[in-house]
Every structure is written in structure tokens, then in C-alpha cells.
Design a protein around this motif. Structure first.
Motif, PDB file in Angstrom:
ATOM      1  N   GLN A  61      42.232  60.037  72.659  1.00 34.32           N
ATOM      2  CA  GLN A  61      43.184  58.952  72.873  1.00 34.32           C
ATOM      3  C   GLN A  61      44.275  58.918  71.820  1.00 34.32           C
ATOM      4  O   GLN A  61      45.440  58.655  72.122  1.00 34.32           O
ATOM      5  N   THR A  62      43.900  59.162  70.566  1.00 31.88           N
ATOM      6  CA  THR A  62      44.818  58.958  69.449  1.00 31.88           C
ATOM      7  C   THR A  62      45.139  60.214  68.660  1.00 31.88           C
ATOM      8  O   THR A  62      46.098  60.229  67.881  1.00 31.88           O
ATOM      9  N   GLY A  63      44.307  61.272  68.816  1.00 29.61           N
ATOM     10  CA  GLY A  63      44.491  62.456  67.984  1.00 29.61           C
ATOM     11  C   GLY A  63      43.986  62.277  66.581  1.00 29.61           C
ATOM     12  O   GLY A  63      44.181  63.131  65.717  1.00 29.61           O
ATOM     13  N   GLU A  64      43.301  61.163  66.307  1.00 30.14           N
ATOM     14  CA  GLU A  64      42.791  60.877  64.972  1.00 30.14           C
ATOM     15  C   GLU A  64      41.284  60.649  65.035  1.00 30.14           C
ATOM     16  O   GLU A  64      40.709  60.435  66.096  1.00 30.14           O
ATOM     17  N   GLY A  65      40.665  60.693  63.867  1.00 25.77           N
ATOM     18  CA  GLY A  65      39.260  60.345  63.774  1.00 25.77           C
ATOM     19  C   GLY A  65      38.321  61.512  63.671  1.00 25.77           C
ATOM     20  O   GLY A  65      37.121  61.339  63.551  1.00 25.77           O
ATOM     21  N   ALA A  66      38.849  62.752  63.711  1.00 27.47           N
ATOM     22  CA  ALA A  66      37.988  63.917  63.590  1.00 27.47           C
ATOM     23  C   ALA A  66      38.108  64.502  62.191  1.00 27.47           C
ATOM     24  O   ALA A  66      39.073  64.275  61.469  1.00 27.47           O
TER      25      ALA A  66
END
Length: 410
Positions: A386-391
Motif C-alpha cells: 500500500q505504502t512502499g514502507e515498512g519492510a
């Protein structure tokens, strides 16, 4: 292809589970999450899903995550952590806004979400989630995505979930002290449902019931949306406590007896079988009927399922569970649990285990006790899409570990 790592961390009252998954950057939502590593340890420093000893909880978190990192051969620097307990509160909220230019835009959706979230919370409360249930455009209900529709009035029903700010803060602190960052705190029942319920089950109606140690958590879905969340303060530890009283044995031995010899019904054990438990004197052993252990467990679980049924009746969703009830959690592994639940609910019941949409070492997490940790990892994968973030990238994880090591020694 650059690899992205997602880590889920389930910190329960008696066990802490960590799961590390690999999500290809390319491949979209259809890409399968590849399970790389799993870690599990006994939890210390938690009671009733709250941190009671920061140092012990930190050690449990570090141990579980390091075990998962060792199995996977990679390091992570952030986790999606589950949160639950009796302090959780959930309720529906409505928001209404006027639509500009007679066509709903993403900006209108954002504004109606802000209005629905604008509720007064006490100083000791924290808003954990605001989950859209449905939208209404000019009194037309049942809309899942209103963007692009014509109308002058947009309404949104949102399910709000709040938690104790102190409980959330202490959990974040324990994870941080273990050398990791909390990417997001997630309501544990939502993550568990993500791991064990199919989209078809959510559409026709299903109740996810996770029997933990201190609490039993529920998440009810209908027409593809979350409709009800509840936390019941009766769970597996209550069975263990009953065995302590009924067999006159220490708590640790009662837990061992439950895990080794327990069953949810006497019909699933040999009525002539006996097992050894500690006697009244140190070093002394005595024999008890395994059927007695099953009878004690059955009485408590029957009461628990009755409380779940009462919660379903209170939510007015009991007659909307076309797919029935899915039971998971550590105590769901007891023989006979499904049969007992079917008698109480008078509905289809199945055991919920992670597996759908997973690759790699998926068989290593195919047990009810890993459902929450796997669900948190899947939740993180969706957030990344969804955001491209968090990995976590492998390089940043290595830097993070070096920084944590330096902080510890200097």
C-alpha cells in the motif's frame, strides 16, 4: 531483485513467537510471502497481555527474534507487533462530509475518515485502528469504494479500536530495548484473522476465535468487512488453574499435564488410562485418570465457548455466520476442541492454521500457536504494497544491529 523482509512479533502471556518473511519487491499483491525463519520462547514479564517486568519481556523478545534470525540467516531492524488484552475497546463511528464537484475524490474519502476518527479519547487511551466498514453516497449503502461515484453527500462507517496508552508504550519500549523498532502496533485478533480466514469466509460471515493464555480474542466478519471485535478474559490459563485445584499439583506441572495429556472431552481419551503427576511429598508421584484431566478441561472450555456465544448474540451477528467459527490459538490444539465447539455453537467449526498465501518454510508455521505472528507478517506485507514502507532491507538491518551492539556496550 532486492529482497524485503517483514517480521511479525506476537508477545503473549506464556509464549513469544517471531516470524520473518521475505516479500519480493516486484510481483504485486499476488506475490507469496516466503517464510524464512521462526522463533519461539517462553514469555517472562507479562501478565494479562501487559508488561509487568520490562527486563524479562525484553529478554523474551530478543530471544525469539534472534532465533528467527538464526533460522533465516538474515537480520531485521523493525517488527509488526501484536497488542491485545482486556484494555482493548472497539466501537463503530460515523463520519459525514459534503462532496465537492458532485464526484467523490480520494480527498473526500480522507476527510470523511478524519471526521469519523475525531472522537474524544481519555489521556490514558491511544487510538490503534480506524477500519472502514462501508460507505454511503447520497443514502446509497453498501459501497466499498466510493471514489469516482456521483453524489453530494458522503458518509463512512468506521470501526475504531483504542488501547491503553500505558500498555502500548511499555510494549514499544520493550521491543526498542531489545534492539528493534516497532513499525506498527496491530490489534492481534485482526492479524490472526488475516492468517486463518479466507476472503470467501469473510464475505459469507465468519467468527475467528483465538484461545490464548490470558484472553480469548474474537473478530467477526460479514460481507467482507470487520463487524465486531471482543476480548474475553477467560482462556487457556483458566484451564491450567482448574487443573492445579482439581489435581492438587503445582502450576508448572498442571500446564505440562494439559499440554501432554489434556483433551477437551473425555470421549477422546481411554477411560482406563492413567498418567503420573506429582504427589503430596517431594519426589513422590501418583497416578490419576487421564479422563479426569479431560473432564476438568471440558468444563472450563464449555464455559468459555458459552461466553463467546453470548458475545455473538450481543453483537446480533450469530445468524450471519455462513462460514461458521474458526478456532485457533495454543489451546485450540487440544483434542476434541472442535467437537465441543460445534456442540455449543451449533454451527460449522474448523481449526484455523496459517498456510494460505505462504511459501518457503510454510510448514514450520502450520500450527495454531503461530497464527498471530504469521498474520502480523502478512499485515506488514500488505502495508508495504500500500505504502512502499515498512519492510527491512538486508543492508539497513545489518547497520541497525551494529548500532544496537554499540549502544549496548557504550
Amino acid at each position: 531483485m532486492r529482497t524485503n523482509l517483514i517480521a511479525g512479533l506476537d508477545i503473549g502471556t506464556t509464549k513469544t513467537c517471531a516470524v520473518i518473511g521475505e516479500l519480493p519487491e516486484e510481483g504485486g499483491r499476488a506475490a507469496r510471502l516466503k517464510i524464512l525463519g521462526v522463533g519461539q520462547t517462553r514469555t517472562s514479564g507479562m501478565r494479562g497481555e501487559r508488561v509487568t517486568n520490562l527486563e524479562e519481556t525484553t529478554a523474551s523478545i530478543r530471544s525469539a527474534l534472534q532465533e528467527a534470525e538464526l533460522m533465516s540467516g538474515v537480520s531485521v531492524d523493525r517488527v509488526y507487533a501484536g497488542l491485545s488484552g482486556e484494555h482493548i475497546e472497539a466501537w463503530p463511528s460515523m463520519g459525514v462530509v459534503a462532496v465537492h464537484d458532485d464526484e467523490v475524490t480520494p480527498g473526500d474519502v480522507n476527510r470523511v475518515h478524519e471526521v469519523a476518527r475525531a472522537v474524544a479519547l481519555g489521556p490514558d487511551r491511544e487510538l490503534l485502528h480506524a477500519i472502514p466498514v462501508e460507505y454511503v453516497v447520497d443514502h446509497q449503502r453498501g459501497i466499498k469504494d466510493p471514489v469516482g461515484m456521483n453524489g453530494t453527500r458522503l458518509e463512512a462507517e468506521v470501526h475504531l479500536v483504542s488501547c491503553s496508552a500505558t500498555a502500548a508504550g511499555n510494549l514499544r519500549k520493550a521491543v526498542t530495548r531489545a534492539g528493534y523498532a516497532v513499525q506498527e502496533l496491530v490489534l492481534a485478533p485482526l492479524a490472526t484473522a488475516r492468517a486463518v480466514l479466507t476472503e470467501d469466509e469473510k464475505e459469507v460471515g465468519a467468527a475467528m476465535v483465538e484461545i490464548g493464555a490470558a484472553t480469548t480474542e474474537m473478530a467477526v466478519y460479514y460481507e467482507g468487512k470487520l463487524r465486531h471485535v471482543a476480548v474475553i478474559p477467560v482462556a487457556g490459563t483458566a484451564v491450567t488453574t482448574d487443573l492445579v485445584k482439581g489435581l492438587s499439583i503445582p502450576f508448572a506441572e498442571a500446564r505440562r499435564a494439559k499440554e501432554t495429556f489434556g483433551a477437551a472431552s473425555g470421549r477422546f481419551v481411554d477411560p482406563h488410562e492413567t498418567v503420573e503427576v506429582p504427589g503430596p511429598a517431594p519426589g513422590q508421584m501418583r497416578h490419576v485418570a487421564r479422563e479426569l484431566i479431560a473432564h476438568i478441561a471440558e468444563q472450563r472450555l464449555d464455559e468459555l465457548f458459552g461466553l463467546v456465544q453470548r458475545e455473538l448474540d450481543r453483537s446480533n451477528l450469530a445468524d450471519k455466520l455462513g462460514a461458521g467459527v474458526v478456532i485457533t490459538g495454543g489451546s485450540a490444539a487440544l483434542p476434541g476442541v472442535i467437537d465441543l465447539a460445534e456442540q455449543v455453537f451449533a454451527a460449522p467449526v474448523r481449526l484455523g492454521v496459517p498456510g494460505e498465501g505462504l511459501g518457503g518454510l510454510a510448514d514450520s508455521v502450520g500450527r495454531p500457536r503461530f497464527a498471530a505472528a504469521v498474520g502480523l507478517t502478512l499485515w506488514g506485507g500488505e502495508r508495504f504494497h500500500q505504502t512502499g514502507e515498512g519492510a527491512t532491507t538486508v543492508a539497513s538491518a545489518v547497520v541497525s544491529k551494529v548500532s544496537a551492539w554499540l549502544r549496548e556496550f557504550f
